[in-house]
Design a protein around this motif. Structure first.
Motif, PDB file in Angstrom:
ATOM      1  N   CYS A  15      32.083  -3.552 -42.523  1.00  0.00           N
ATOM      2  CA  CYS A  15      32.687  -4.706 -43.186  1.00  0.00           C
ATOM      3  C   CYS A  15      32.407  -4.561 -44.668  1.00  0.00           C
ATOM      4  CB  CYS A  15      32.106  -6.015 -42.668  1.00  0.00           C
ATOM      5  SG  CYS A  15      32.902  -7.490 -43.381  1.00  0.00           S
TER       6      CYS A  15
ATOM      7  N   PRO B 194      28.992  -0.466 -51.080  1.00  0.00           N
ATOM      8  CA  PRO B 194      30.444  -0.460 -50.865  1.00  0.00           C
ATOM      9  C   PRO B 194      31.139   0.874 -51.115  1.00  0.00           C
ATOM     10  CG  PRO B 194      29.792  -2.496 -51.913  1.00  0.00           C
ATOM     11  CD  PRO B 194      28.558  -1.642 -51.854  1.00  0.00           C
TER      12      PRO B 194
ATOM     13  N   GLN C  46      27.240  -2.945 -43.179  1.00  0.00           N
ATOM     14  CA  GLN C  46      27.584  -4.021 -44.103  1.00  0.00           C
ATOM     15  C   GLN C  46      26.847  -3.731 -45.411  1.00  0.00           C
ATOM     16  OE1 GLN C  46      24.675  -5.776 -44.548  1.00  0.00           O
ATOM     17  NE2 GLN C  46      23.606  -5.324 -42.654  1.00  0.00           N
TER      18      GLN C  46
ATOM     19  N   GLY D 219      34.326  -5.062 -48.957  1.00  0.00           N
ATOM     20  CA  GLY D 219      35.401  -5.531 -49.818  1.00  0.00           C
ATOM     21  C   GLY D 219      36.314  -4.396 -50.230  1.00  0.00           C
ATOM     22  N   GLU D 220      37.473  -4.780 -50.723  1.00  0.00           N
ATOM     23  CA  GLU D 220      38.425  -3.790 -51.211  1.00  0.00           C
ATOM     24  C   GLU D 220      37.949  -3.202 -52.538  1.00  0.00           C
ATOM     25  OE1 GLU D 220      40.536  -2.738 -49.271  1.00  0.00           O
ATOM     26  OE2 GLU D 220      40.638  -4.338 -47.811  1.00  0.00           O
TER      27      GLU D 220
ATOM     28  N   LEU E 232      34.256  -3.182 -56.894  1.00  0.00           N
ATOM     29  CA  LEU E 232      35.044  -3.894 -55.894  1.00  0.00           C
ATOM     30  C   LEU E 232      36.200  -4.597 -56.583  1.00  0.00           C
ATOM     31  CD1 LEU E 232      32.019  -5.386 -53.984  1.00  0.00           C
ATOM     32  CD2 LEU E 232      33.698  -3.854 -52.941  1.00  0.00           C
TER      33      LEU E 232
ATOM     34  N   HIS F 226      29.286  -9.841 -46.392  1.00  0.00           N
ATOM     35  CA  HIS F 226      29.827  -8.897 -45.408  1.00  0.00           C
ATOM     36  C   HIS F 226      29.012  -8.899 -44.122  1.00  0.00           C
ATOM     37  CE1 HIS F 226      31.129  -7.436 -49.425  1.00  0.00           C
ATOM     38  NE2 HIS F 226      32.275  -7.639 -48.810  1.00  0.00           N
TER      39      HIS F 226
ATOM     40  N   THR G 244      40.563  -9.037 -40.934  1.00  0.00           N
ATOM     41  CA  THR G 244      40.280  -9.386 -42.320  1.00  0.00           C
ATOM     42  C   THR G 244      39.353 -10.595 -42.345  1.00  0.00           C
ATOM     43  OG1 THR G 244      42.149 -10.913 -42.502  1.00  0.00           O
ATOM     44  CG2 THR G 244      42.561  -8.582 -43.048  1.00  0.00           C
ATOM     45  N   SER G 245      38.627 -10.753 -43.434  1.00  0.00           N
ATOM     46  CA  SER G 245      37.717 -11.894 -43.533  1.00  0.00           C
ATOM     47  C   SER G 245      38.482 -13.211 -43.584  1.00  0.00           C
ATOM     48  CB  SER G 245      36.821 -11.741 -44.767  1.00  0.00           C
ATOM     49  OG  SER G 245      37.595 -11.566 -45.950  1.00  0.00           O
TER      50      SER G 245
ATOM     51  N   GLU H 186      33.560 -16.137 -51.435  1.00  0.00           N
ATOM     52  CA  GLU H 186      33.180 -14.728 -51.386  1.00  0.00           C
ATOM     53  C   GLU H 186      32.223 -14.381 -52.528  1.00  0.00           C
ATOM     54  OE1 GLU H 186      32.446 -11.076 -50.298  1.00  0.00           O
ATOM     55  OE2 GLU H 186      33.447 -12.528 -49.027  1.00  0.00           O
TER      56      GLU H 186
ATOM     57  N   GLN I  36      38.227  -9.295 -47.759  1.00  0.00           N
ATOM     58  CA  GLN I  36      37.281  -8.337 -47.197  1.00  0.00           C
ATOM     59  C   GLN I  36      37.829  -7.899 -45.826  1.00  0.00           C
ATOM     60  OE1 GLN I  36      34.712  -8.336 -49.810  1.00  0.00           O
ATOM     61  NE2 GLN I  36      36.255  -9.818 -50.481  1.00  0.00           N
TER      62      GLN I  36
END
Length: 396
Positions: free
Chosen positions: A191, A175, A142, A193-194, A30, A149, A211-212, A221, A108
């Motif tokens: 949901c 993820p 998630q 993360g990048e 991530l 998430h 976005t979160s 986070e 996220q």
């Protein structure tokens, strides 16, 4: 790439010397693992007498188990995962855990599928109508049942009038597998993360709906976490580790050039193994959602923020426990403040920050206003957990 500015010599000799020099550090693929990768590879750990051996994990459950067993010394962890282990939630025995510092805020996303996009479900109102009128239930993914998430997904859905436990289904997907599951139509949204939300958008596999940071600007986070037993056995090592990661966090945000070089580093096969085009824009706060909208986010992924990102605020830990209680993951209220004060290693963090000349933080609590207008400041966690129109407390 690195330019070390602090003088760590006082921390590597005599009574302050780290008790353990070679550390195995777990991480997930991530973007928000960046400060650990930079610390380990760009010369920030060695002056503190440390060698950081990065160990990429395939799932949060696997990372959790290795952290608890001691196979990993410390790890890039989900805030909620660490508290779940500490409280014995989720099928594992309670183990005293420690949050050494925050690793990042924001960054996220909640994405929806091309199928929903094709039928006009492109905003929250359309999603609410679809959920309440359709004969079939939607499935959202998630990354871990008690993780950040899951909590962002539940909070956002509830804020839009969609009960996350009764109106839709929720499944756990690691993820890096999110895009594959979306493409195979096993899920209707996720949901995560990048870079995985950006990757889906770049491949034309749906769009980013929220976005979160739109849920909670500058929300907590990922954290740098370990067991309390590790801190007790190796207190100097834990402090040195925080100092090295703090320096790396500060370095990333010193310039856009540093951010870009960090994105390039992360794209490598041993870290995220993802195209730079999926990593760099959102790391820099530049978003495009797959619906033709572009913006520079006012609350982008942050790693340092002059230290504000990294403080392990007691109120941040308490918030995740209020959400566990809200959604029935905890059947009784814990002693929110006492538990958070035990987990959050504020004194150790402050020693490390002081050693780097960072300004002292403002205290153990902070106040934030979330998407539904509710203010969280840690003052009344029992009341806060019960204050929501949509919750699962009544189900207990």
């Amino acid at each position: 790439m690195s330019e070390i500015t602090a003088n760590p010599l006082a921390w590597v000799g005599g009574s302050d010397a780290p008790e353990k020099h070679s550390l195995d550090i777990g991480f997930m693929a991530l973007t928000d693992c960046a400060s650990l990768v930079v610390a380990a590879t760009q010369g920030f750990a060695q002056p503190y007498g440390l060698t950081l051996n990065l160990k990429r994990q395939s799932s949060w459950a696997g990372l959790r188990d290795k952290l608890v067993s001691g196979e990993l010394d410390a790890a890039h962890g989900l805030y909620g995962l660490i508290y779940a282990v500490h409280l014995g939630i989720g099928g594992v025995a309670a183990t005293d855990m420690a949050v050494l510092m925050g690793l990042n805020q924001n960054g996220q996303s909640i994405n929806l599928s091309p199928t929903l996009q094709a039928v006009g479900v492109t905003d929250s109102e359309a999603l609410r109508r679809h959920v309440h009128q359709s004969d079939s239930r939607l499935t959202f993914a998630q990354t871990f049942p008690t993780g950040t998430h899951a909590m962002w997904l539940y909070y956002w859905l509830a804020s839009q009038g969609i009960h996350p436990l009764q109106a839709v289904d929720s499944v756990v997907v690691p993820p890096p597998q999110m895009v594959e599951h979306l493409q195979a139509e096993r899920i209707d949204g996720f949901c995560v993360g990048e870079p995985w939300a950006a990757s889906a958008v770049n491949q034309g596999l749906g769009f980013t709906l929220a976005t979160s940071q739109s849920i909670w600007p500058d929300h907590p986070e990922k954290v740098l976490a370990c067991t309390q037993a590790f801190v007790d056995a190796y207190p100097n090592t834990a402090r040195a580790l925080v100092m090295a990661v703090l320096e790396a966090s500060r370095f990333i945000e010193q310039s856009q050039e540093n951010q870009r070089s960090t994105a390039q580093l992360l794209s490598g096969s041993e870290y995220l193994n993802a195209p730079l085009a999926c990593i760099e824009p959102r790391l820099l706060g530049a978003y495009q959602d797959g619906l033709g909208n572009q913006w520079q986010d006012p609350h982008p992924l942050r790693f340092h923020g002059d230290g504000a990102v990294n403080v392990p605020y007691v109120s941040d830990g308490m918030w995740f426990m209020t959400q566990f209680r809200r959604w029935g993951l905890l059947r009784e209220d814990p002693n929110y403040l006492a538990v958070a004060r035990q987990v959050q290693q504020l004194d150790l963090y402050r020693q490390a920050a002081q050693g780097l000349g960072l300004a002292p933080d403002s205290g153990e609590l902070r106040s934030s206003r979330l998407i539904d207008g509710n203010v969280w400041d840690g003052a009344d966690p029992h009341g806060y957990a019960r204050s929501f129109a949509l919750h699962a407390l009544a189900d207990q």
